[in-house]
Design a protein around this motif. Structure first.
Motif, PDB file in Angstrom:
ATOM      1  N   GLU A 159       4.230 -12.962   0.902  1.00  6.81           N
ATOM      2  CA  GLU A 159       4.510 -13.362  -0.476  1.00  6.81           C
ATOM      3  C   GLU A 159       5.239 -12.249  -1.214  1.00  6.81           C
ATOM      4  OE1 GLU A 159       0.670 -14.252  -2.069  1.00  6.81           O
ATOM      5  OE2 GLU A 159       0.613 -16.228  -1.150  1.00  6.81           O
ATOM      6  N   SER A 160       5.147 -11.030  -0.701  1.00  7.92           N
ATOM      7  CA  SER A 160       5.892  -9.890  -1.208  1.00  7.92           C
ATOM      8  C   SER A 160       6.284  -9.050  -0.003  1.00  7.92           C
ATOM      9  CB  SER A 160       5.057  -9.092  -2.217  1.00  7.92           C
ATOM     10  OG  SER A 160       3.939  -8.510  -1.604  1.00  7.92           O
ATOM     11  N   THR A 161       7.219  -8.143  -0.208  1.00  6.01           N
ATOM     12  CA  THR A 161       7.678  -7.326   0.907  1.00  6.01           C
ATOM     13  C   THR A 161       7.547  -5.853   0.564  1.00  6.01           C
ATOM     14  OG1 THR A 161       9.965  -7.377   0.140  1.00  6.01           O
ATOM     15  CG2 THR A 161       9.304  -9.064   1.735  1.00  6.01           C
ATOM     16  N   PHE A 162       7.408  -5.062   1.605  1.00  5.63           N
ATOM     17  CA  PHE A 162       7.231  -3.634   1.439  1.00  5.63           C
ATOM     18  C   PHE A 162       7.975  -2.915   2.551  1.00  5.63           C
ATOM     19  CE2 PHE A 162       5.139   0.292   2.456  1.00  5.63           C
ATOM     20  CZ  PHE A 162       5.114   0.902   1.222  1.00  5.63           C
ATOM     21  N   SER A 163       8.587  -1.780   2.212  1.00  2.67           N
ATOM     22  CA  SER A 163       9.189  -0.930   3.234  1.00  2.67           C
ATOM     23  C   SER A 163       9.019   0.527   2.815  1.00  2.67           C
ATOM     24  CB  SER A 163      10.673  -1.252   3.428  1.00  2.67           C
ATOM     25  OG  SER A 163      11.391  -0.966   2.243  1.00  2.67           O
ATOM     26  N   GLY A 164       8.871   1.374   3.787  1.00  4.38           N
ATOM     27  CA  GLY A 164       8.743   2.797   3.509  1.00  4.38           C
ATOM     28  C   GLY A 164       7.352   3.318   3.803  1.00  4.38           C
ATOM     29  N   ASP A 165       6.962   4.362   3.086  1.00  3.10           N
ATOM     30  CA  ASP A 165       5.692   5.064   3.295  1.00  3.10           C
ATOM     31  C   ASP A 165       4.516   4.183   2.862  1.00  3.10           C
ATOM     32  OD1 ASP A 165       3.545   6.795   3.438  1.00  3.10           O
ATOM     33  OD2 ASP A 165       4.510   8.404   2.302  1.00  3.10           O
ATOM     34  N   VAL A 166       3.797   3.641   3.815  1.00  7.78           N
ATOM     35  CA  VAL A 166       2.711   2.709   3.537  1.00  7.78           C
ATOM     36  C   VAL A 166       1.567   3.368   2.772  1.00  7.78           C
ATOM     37  CG1 VAL A 166       1.443   3.007   5.701  1.00  7.78           C
ATOM     38  CG2 VAL A 166       1.379   0.812   4.528  1.00  7.78           C
ATOM     39  N   VAL A 167       1.407   4.667   2.890  1.00 12.58           N
ATOM     40  CA  VAL A 167       0.343   5.367   2.162  1.00 12.58           C
ATOM     41  C   VAL A 167       0.532   5.205   0.650  1.00 12.58           C
ATOM     42  CG1 VAL A 167      -0.661   7.646   1.697  1.00 12.58           C
ATOM     43  CG2 VAL A 167      -0.098   6.978   4.040  1.00 12.58           C
ATOM     44  N   LEU A 168       1.768   5.188   0.195  1.00 10.97           N
ATOM     45  CA  LEU A 168       2.030   5.007  -1.235  1.00 10.97           C
ATOM     46  C   LEU A 168       1.590   3.618  -1.702  1.00 10.97           C
ATOM     47  CD1 LEU A 168       5.526   6.686  -1.471  1.00 10.97           C
ATOM     48  CD2 LEU A 168       3.306   7.628  -2.153  1.00 10.97           C
ATOM     49  N   PHE A 169       1.859   2.610  -0.908  1.00 14.29           N
ATOM     50  CA  PHE A 169       1.431   1.248  -1.242  1.00 14.29           C
ATOM     51  C   PHE A 169      -0.091   1.160  -1.272  1.00 14.29           C
ATOM     52  CE2 PHE A 169       0.069  -2.953   0.297  1.00 14.29           C
ATOM     53  CZ  PHE A 169       0.530  -3.726  -0.748  1.00 14.29           C
ATOM     54  N   LEU A 170      -0.745   1.730  -0.265  1.00 11.89           N
ATOM     55  CA  LEU A 170      -2.202   1.679  -0.200  1.00 11.89           C
ATOM     56  C   LEU A 170      -2.835   2.423  -1.376  1.00 11.89           C
ATOM     57  CD1 LEU A 170      -2.712   2.152   3.636  1.00 11.89           C
ATOM     58  CD2 LEU A 170      -2.849   0.028   2.315  1.00 11.89           C
ATOM     59  N   ALA A 171      -2.223   3.526  -1.790  1.00 12.74           N
ATOM     60  CA  ALA A 171      -2.735   4.262  -2.947  1.00 12.74           C
ATOM     61  C   ALA A 171      -2.495   3.475  -4.235  1.00 12.74           C
ATOM     62  CB  ALA A 171      -2.078   5.636  -3.030  1.00 12.74           C
ATOM     63  N   PHE A 172      -1.315   2.901  -4.382  1.00 13.22           N
ATOM     64  CA  PHE A 172      -0.971   2.185  -5.615  1.00 13.22           C
ATOM     65  C   PHE A 172      -1.849   0.957  -5.825  1.00 13.22           C
ATOM     66  CE2 PHE A 172       1.362  -0.923  -8.107  1.00 13.22           C
ATOM     67  CZ  PHE A 172       1.661  -0.164  -9.233  1.00 13.22           C
ATOM     68  N   ARG A 173      -2.200   0.271  -4.764  1.00 12.34           N
ATOM     69  CA  ARG A 173      -2.976  -0.964  -4.915  1.00 12.34           C
ATOM     70  C   ARG A 173      -4.341  -0.706  -5.530  1.00 12.34           C
ATOM     71  NH1 ARG A 173      -6.189  -2.772   0.110  1.00 12.34           N
ATOM     72  NH2 ARG A 173      -6.665  -0.758   1.013  1.00 12.34           N
ATOM     73  N   ARG A 174      -4.816   0.532  -5.489  1.00 12.48           N
ATOM     74  CA  ARG A 174      -6.103   0.856  -6.109  1.00 12.48           C
ATOM     75  C   ARG A 174      -6.054   0.785  -7.629  1.00 12.48           C
ATOM     76  NH1 ARG A 174      -7.508   6.035  -2.494  1.00 12.48           N
ATOM     77  NH2 ARG A 174      -5.478   6.525  -3.301  1.00 12.48           N
ATOM     78  N   PHE A 175      -4.855   0.749  -8.210  1.00 13.35           N
ATOM     79  CA  PHE A 175      -4.723   0.588  -9.660  1.00 13.35           C
ATOM     80  C   PHE A 175      -5.059  -0.845 -10.097  1.00 13.35           C
ATOM     81  CE2 PHE A 175      -1.950   4.385  -9.403  1.00 13.35           C
ATOM     82  CZ  PHE A 175      -2.499   5.123 -10.439  1.00 13.35           C
ATOM     83  N   PHE A 176      -4.936  -1.802  -9.183  1.00 17.88           N
ATOM     84  CA  PHE A 176      -5.208  -3.192  -9.548  1.00 17.88           C
ATOM     85  C   PHE A 176      -6.708  -3.424  -9.697  1.00 17.88           C
ATOM     86  CE2 PHE A 176      -1.138  -3.784  -7.173  1.00 17.88           C
ATOM     87  CZ  PHE A 176      -0.387  -4.179  -8.265  1.00 17.88           C
TER      88      PHE A 176
END
Length: 126
Positions: free
Chosen positions: A88-105
């Protein structure tokens, strides 16, 4: 963009000290699409710190989401990782940044910490 999305991004710097405790460092570009328009947010993260701007730029990772999905994430009605896995969404690059950012939700409404539930169960048995 919804008002809730705007408030979410504005809240990141104040919330970063409690959310970004690990060794995360890098820049995440978030692209939110509506019809034929894309809004860009650049989030620079370091331990305990987040800086947010409304620009495109060099980024260690890029996450694309529809504005509607992002509004649901901000409301706790959807999960970021599940959205990526369902494509439903796409991601590319450093996955650690995505995993860290999702904690804001926020957690979904009604969600409780399992440790709290276990403590209550032990208290009832005593």
């Amino acid at each position: 963009m919804t008002e809730a999305t705007q408030r979410f991004f504005e809240s990141l710097p104040a919330r970063a000290p409690t959310v970004l405790r690990g060794l995360v460092a890098g820049t995440l570009q978030i692209d939110l699409g509506t019809d034929h328009q894309t809004e860009h947010w650049l989030v620079r993260m370091r331990p305990g710190e987040a800086r947010v701007t409304r620009e495109r730029g060099p980024a260690d990772a890029i996450w694309y989401s529809s504005s509607a999905l992002f509004a649901r994430l901000v409301a706790g009605e959807a999960q970021a990782l599940a959205a990526v896995l369902r494509n439903e969404s796409t991601f590319s690059g450093d996955v650690v940044l995505f995993l860290a950012f999702r904690r804001f939700f926020p957690d979904p409404p009604g969600t409780r910490d399992p440790r709290e539930v276990a403590r209550e169960a032990v208290g009832r048995r005593s």
